[in-house]
Design a protein around this motif. Structure first.
Motif, mmCIF file in Angstrom:
data_model
loop_
_atom_site.group_PDB
_atom_site.id
_atom_site.type_symbol
_atom_site.label_atom_id
_atom_site.label_comp_id
_atom_site.label_asym_id
_atom_site.label_seq_id
_atom_site.Cartn_x
_atom_site.Cartn_y
_atom_site.Cartn_z
ATOM 1 N N LEU A 64 59.459 30.082 35.629
ATOM 2 C CA LEU A 64 59.495 29.843 34.188
ATOM 3 C C LEU A 64 59.476 31.187 33.491
ATOM 4 C CD1 LEU A 64 59.490 28.201 31.683
ATOM 5 C CD2 LEU A 64 57.063 27.826 31.911
ATOM 6 N N PHE A 123 62.764 44.616 37.064
ATOM 7 C CA PHE A 123 61.557 43.825 36.786
ATOM 8 C C PHE A 123 61.357 42.796 37.896
ATOM 9 C CE2 PHE A 123 59.493 40.154 34.904
ATOM 10 C CZ PHE A 123 58.405 40.725 34.287
ATOM 11 N N PHE A 126 60.375 44.197 41.472
ATOM 12 C CA PHE A 126 58.962 44.554 41.628
ATOM 13 C C PHE A 126 58.081 43.313 41.583
ATOM 14 C CE2 PHE A 126 60.464 48.809 40.436
ATOM 15 C CZ PHE A 126 59.881 49.505 41.480
ATOM 16 N N ALA A 127 58.377 42.431 40.643
ATOM 17 C CA ALA A 127 57.503 41.261 40.479
ATOM 18 C C ALA A 127 57.570 40.362 41.705
ATOM 19 C CB ALA A 127 57.903 40.481 39.233
ATOM 20 N N SER A 142 55.981 41.816 44.982
ATOM 21 C CA SER A 142 54.529 41.716 45.077
ATOM 22 C C SER A 142 54.064 40.284 44.861
ATOM 23 C CB SER A 142 53.871 42.689 44.114
ATOM 24 O OG SER A 142 54.543 42.675 42.883
ATOM 25 N N VAL A 180 54.306 38.032 42.569
ATOM 26 C CA VAL A 180 53.785 37.507 41.319
ATOM 27 C C VAL A 180 54.571 36.237 41.038
ATOM 28 C CG1 VAL A 180 53.394 37.944 38.891
ATOM 29 C CG2 VAL A 180 53.367 39.827 40.502
ATOM 30 N N GLY A 190 54.442 31.838 39.439
ATOM 31 C CA GLY A 190 53.794 30.828 38.611
ATOM 32 C C GLY A 190 53.503 31.334 37.215
ATOM 33 N N VAL A 191 52.334 30.969 36.701
ATOM 34 C CA VAL A 191 52.012 31.320 35.316
ATOM 35 C C VAL A 191 51.874 32.818 35.126
ATOM 36 C CG1 VAL A 191 50.982 29.174 34.586
ATOM 37 C CG2 VAL A 191 49.631 30.785 35.853
ATOM 38 N N TYR A 192 51.468 33.549 36.169
ATOM 39 C CA TYR A 192 51.358 35.003 36.006
ATOM 40 C C TYR A 192 52.702 35.586 35.642
ATOM 41 C CZ TYR A 192 46.784 34.782 38.056
ATOM 42 O OH TYR A 192 45.487 34.514 38.263
ATOM 43 N N SER A 211 55.155 34.023 34.248
ATOM 44 C CA SER A 211 55.492 33.615 32.881
ATOM 45 C C SER A 211 54.837 34.540 31.883
ATOM 46 C CB SER A 211 55.014 32.184 32.624
ATOM 47 O OG SER A 211 55.531 31.324 33.582
ATOM 48 N N ILE A 212 53.563 34.855 32.122
ATOM 49 C CA ILE A 212 52.851 35.669 31.146
ATOM 50 C C ILE A 212 53.396 37.086 31.123
ATOM 51 C CG2 ILE A 212 50.609 36.659 30.607
ATOM 52 C CD1 ILE A 212 49.424 34.010 31.504
ATOM 53 N N ILE A 213 53.724 37.646 32.292
ATOM 54 C CA ILE A 213 54.235 39.022 32.203
ATOM 55 C C ILE A 213 55.664 39.069 31.668
ATOM 56 C CG2 ILE A 213 52.636 40.135 33.808
ATOM 57 C CD1 ILE A 213 54.843 40.216 35.822
ATOM 58 N N ALA A 236 54.959 39.234 28.118
ATOM 59 C CA ALA A 236 54.525 40.580 27.740
ATOM 60 C C ALA A 236 55.725 41.518 27.667
ATOM 61 C CB ALA A 236 53.502 41.104 28.741
ATOM 62 N N LEU A 237 56.680 41.325 28.565
ATOM 63 C CA LEU A 237 57.872 42.184 28.576
ATOM 64 C C LEU A 237 58.645 42.067 27.266
ATOM 65 C CD1 LEU A 237 59.888 43.938 30.352
ATOM 66 C CD2 LEU A 237 61.067 41.788 30.743
#
Lengths: 537, 363
Positions: free
Chosen positions: B73, B147, B150-151, B154, B156, B158-160, B162-164, B167-168
């Motif tokens: 998402l 983006f 890297f994401a 590592s 990243v 689910g919701v994490y 989505s949140i980053i 933030a982007l």
């Protein structure tokens, strides 16, 4: 057997009291004597007036300071109607006056009926010196400090002896330090280069502008090279101290910004961190808290509004939170992405509701008097409202921590988050716990809103502006970890303020966001990841 | 038939493509050759509006590819849309030439206003159409690749994630609001005159842009439809349903994810690039997190994981937005918010899902 310490202390105290009673005091003049001293002022020439001022000082009457102050500010008059000296409150055409000797109010008198006692500069200087001397000898440390500070502003070699005498007696460290500065400033005008160099050394590290200005002049113009060197070293010391103070100030600003971030994020730690629910309406719950403050201020005086608004905002936001949980979120447990979208929809509805009910414009929330002004924190002058916010943040954090660690609800919350099925098997009513936990997190968001209302504009967009920040704090600290949120919020606040001077406010924020995006990729579980079984769930 | 099998089995898609063809042929005829007083005449305003919807629909398709088929998402897809838009806007800005208010041959008005001496390095090349067109794909694609790489590497998710992504786009919005960035700050890029020598004010240019948008949407849809029908498409769904299992089966999950995420960002960039000349402005507001989330709700309304649904959702939601914000401005946010809640609670598979269920219960 030695007497018990408390007994000994009592004895010493008693002895001191006795001593105080018999200590030789200058004789105090009576009211009539003072009146007699004042009477000739009306007709006297300036030389006689100077003598009369000395006589007034010698009289040592409680009103002496008031009378002399009035004299230098042109408010001492002779009033024919009462046949006595009076002090006027101001210098309007119609003046309220009081008896110079007793301070008794005599009512309004027309300017024409008053005969002003004139002064000249020589007299004013004399009175100023004498008042400062009186102040130096005053029993009230506040007045002594004020008196010494006037000497720091106008160092006068004539009063050196007086200051030295005071220095041997002074016990208050702050006043003693100022006395030292005043004497050193006088020594800077000495003919002896050694004395000047020594004085410059003493003045090093002192912040006030007048001292730094003097040192700079000495460092540039003094005929003696060693004195110049001493002054330059002293200035370097001052520079260092100023820089340290600057850093301390940045740290304080950072901590206060960090407290705001922690306040905004801490409710999210409960709903997102503990329950795993993404609540995009969190910012709007803060907004509700801020609007609660505004509504309370419409009914109550500003000074009383905050103590009422805090519990009320907790209730309002908490109830809305429970309604959201019961109405929407409980159908979506286990589907985090859908929860995110649904709560975002709720946030839009809440925003528009506030826009329709109140207005799309910002509302002005007043700051109570007891939160305005500044206070000295050691050598650092800080604004009181920032200090209050930091204290408030600590209080909210402590209360929440206690609620989660020491209460029945907290125990149940932790049980449900660690192992829902097992908690249910043990008889915990999970549905109720879910609702109450969500209510708790939302209520704290409301309380944070009260704090925000004191810092930023209260408008429908208030929540949006803090949403990304608060998620970042929670994720940075490690989800579900109260201490992580605290550390993350405070360090982000300080980092932001450290970056601001050279990057500007917006760029600092962007840099931090980029840093966080990179950080999450390195450590997806934050600074303090949860370990053990809870982490696997 | 001449159609490949992967397209033949997609009946809803064929219907949508047919509608697109009818629109692509019919609207230009009704706009250019039917006289204005005729009841069937389509005004230029409507052409631009429809073109805008088609761009939104392409953005929605690109989101559906990553959300519906890969389970990511993204709450920052509007950032790729806006970056594509800025690339196009920069080209259009350079085309203004000396016709700006200050009449400077190289510098856009806002740079002259800020007393800049020369064009910043990142503006070079944008006077060439081919370069700008390349950048429309390259800039969003590169950002998404870096983006995503890297994401996803590592892990990243689910919701994490989505949140980053949010933030982007938030960080980009703050950055583009700064005047020092050299993209017009608050006001963005506007006052465009022409594209490839054709005036943007003329009806025929607008119609061509509309047809291009329809073609882009059809092309984007076909590309996505083809992608999800290949073996790689199966891997995508496997990743969505059980990422760990796909990884244990030996698929390089992060590579697939980064690749598809990049492709999706490029589609969004194209949508943005077609959007800008039709609305005539691009500003940092396009990066606002709300825009990305709105685009996600189009997908949810139409039905995610269907590729047709997002097109339907984008057009329907935006049509109601156009209608509500003029007729009942107070109600729009209530309606949008209610839509979020209602769709997630009642329509987990969107409108397409509703239709399918009805058909299944009928048969």
């Amino acid at each position: 057997m030695a007497p018990r310490p408390s007994f000994r202390a009592g004895l010493t105290g008693f002895a001191l009291l006795l001593l105080a009673c018999f200590a030789p005091l200058p004789a105090q003049a009576g009211d009539e004597e003072l009146r007699a001293t004042l009477a000739p002022l009306r007709a006297a020439d300036f030389n006689t007036k100077a003598e009369l001022v000395e006589a007034l000082i010698a009289a040592n009457h409680p009103r002496t300071v008031a009378i002399l102050t009035a004299f230098t500010t042109n408010r001492l008059h002779y009033a024919a109607a009462f046949d006595r000296m009076v002090i006027s409150a101001d210098s309007a055409a119609e003046m309220t006056v009081e008896d110079a000797v007793t301070g008794e109010a005599l009512g309004p008198v027309g300017r024409r009926d008053l005969d002003r006692i004139t002064t000249n500069n020589r007299l004013r200087r004399l009175i100023g010196d004498r008042l400062a001397q009186l102040g130096l000898a005053s029993a009230d440390p506040q007045q002594r400090l004020a008196a010494v500070e006037t000497f720091v502003r106008n160092p006068d070699p004539a009063s050196a002896a007086l200051l030295q005498e005071r220095q041997t007696l002074e016990t208050d460290p702050q006043i003693a330090a100022q006395l030292e500065a005043a004497l050193a400033l006088i020594d800077l005008t000495s003919a002896d280069p050694a004395v000047r160099a020594q004085a410059a050394e003493v003045l090093g590290g002192r912040i006030p502008a007048e001292i730094r200005g003097r040192l700079m002049r000495v460092a540039a113009d003094d005929p003696d090279a060693t004195v110049r060197l001493a002054a330059q070293e002293a200035l370097a010391k001052t520079e260092l101290r100023l820089r340290l103070l600057g850093w301390a100030e940045t740290l304080f600003f950072g901590l206060s910004l960090g407290s705001v971030l922690v306040l905004a994020a801490i409710g999210l730690t409960v709903t997102f961190g503990v329950m795993g629910v993404i609540n995009m309406a969190h910012g709007e719950l803060m907004m509700l808290g801020a609007y609660t403050t505004w509504v309370v201020q419409q009914w109550l005086p500003v000074n009383w509004s905050l103590p009422v608004a805090v519990p009320l905002a907790f209730l309002v936001a908490g109830l809305v939170g429970i309604a959201i949980e019961r109405g929407v979120i409980r159908f979506l447990y286990g589907r985090p992405l859908e929860t995110l979208l649904a709560t975002f929809g709720i946030s839009l509805i809440l925003q528009q509701a506030v826009r329709s009910i109140f207005s799309p414009l910002n509302r002005a929330v007043a700051a109570p008097e007891w939160m305005s002004g500044t206070v000295m924190l050691g050598p650092l002058e800080v604004t009181l409202n920032r200090l209050v916010i930091i204290g408030f943040c600590i209080a909210v954090f402590t209360l929440l921590w206690l609620a989660l660690q020491r209460t029945r609800l907290g125990l149940e919350v932790r049980a449900v988050t660690q192992n829902r099925a097992m908690a249910r098997a043990m008889g915990v009513r999970t549905a109720r716990v879910d609702a109450l936990t969500f209510g708790l997190g939302s209520g704290i968001a409301g309380v944070a809103g009260v704090a925000l209302s004191q810092l930023t504009n209260v408008g429908p967009n208030l929540g949006q502006n803090y949403l990304v920040d608060s998620f970042m704090v929670v994720v940075f600290g490690g989800v579900g970890n109260l201490w992580g949120t605290l550390v993350a919020g405070l360090s982000l606040g300080v980092a932001n303020k450290l970056l601001e001077p050279w990057a500007g406010a917006v760029l600092a924020k962007i840099l931090l966001l980029v840093f966080l995006i990179l950080f999450i990729q390195r450590r997806p579980r934050g600074l303090f990841p949860q370990r053990g079984r809870a982490a696997e769930a | 038939m001449l159609l490949p099998r992967w397209l033949l089995s997609d009946r809803a898609g064929l219907v949508m493509l047919a509608v697109l063809v009818i629109l692509g042929v019919g609207v230009p005829i009704l706009n250019l050759w039917v006289p204005p007083d005729h009841p069937l005449h389509v005004t230029s305003y409507t052409v631009a509006l429809l073109g805008k919807y088609l761009c939104y629909a392409l953005l929605a398709v690109s989101i559906d590819l990553v959300w519906g088929y890969m389970g990511i998402l993204s709450l920052g897809h509007a950032a790729f849309f806006a970056l594509g838009g800025y690339c196009c806007g920069m080209y259009l800005m350079r085309q203004i030439g000396t016709r700006g208010v200050y009449g400077h041959p190289d510098l856009p008005d806002f740079m002259v206003f800020l007393n800049w001496e020369a064009l910043p390095w990142y503006w070079f090349g944008f006077d060439q159409f081919w370069f700008a067109a390349l950048m429309v794909l390259a800039v969003p694609g590169l950002l998404a690749f870096v983006f995503g790489w890297f994401a996803f590497r590592s892990r990243v998710s689910g919701v994490y994630l989505s949140i980053i992504t949010q933030a982007l786009t938030y960080a980009l919005m703050l950055a583009f609001f700064r005047n020092e960035m050299g993209f017009g700050g608050n006001n963005g890029l506007t006052d465009f005159k022409d594209v490839l020598g054709f005036s943007l004010q003329s009806d025929s240019t607008r119609v061509v842009l509309f047809v291009l948008s329809a073609l882009a949407l059809a092309g984007g849809y076909l590309a996505c439809r083809w992608l999800v029908s290949t073996r790689m498409g199966r891997v995508l769904v496997a990743i969505r349903d059980s990422e760990d299992r796909a990884r244990f089966l030996g698929y390089r999950v992060e590579r697939v994810k980064a690749l598809v995420f990049t492709f999706s960002a490029m589609l969004a960039g194209v949508a943005g690039a077609l959007y800008v000349p039709q609305v005539g402005i691009i500003n940092p507001g396009e990066f606002a997190p709300l825009n990305s989330i709105e685009a996600v709700i189009w997908v949810a309304v139409g039905g995610r994981g269907t590729l047709v649904g997002p097109v339907v959702g984008a057009v329907l939601v935006n049509y109601s937005k156009t209608w509500l914000t003029t007729a009942l401005p107070e109600v729009w946010l209530f309606a949008l918010g209610g839509l979020f809640v209602a769709v997630t609670l009642l329509l987990p598979y969107g409108l397409i899902g509703l239709l399918r269920r009805r058909r299944e219960s009928a048969s």
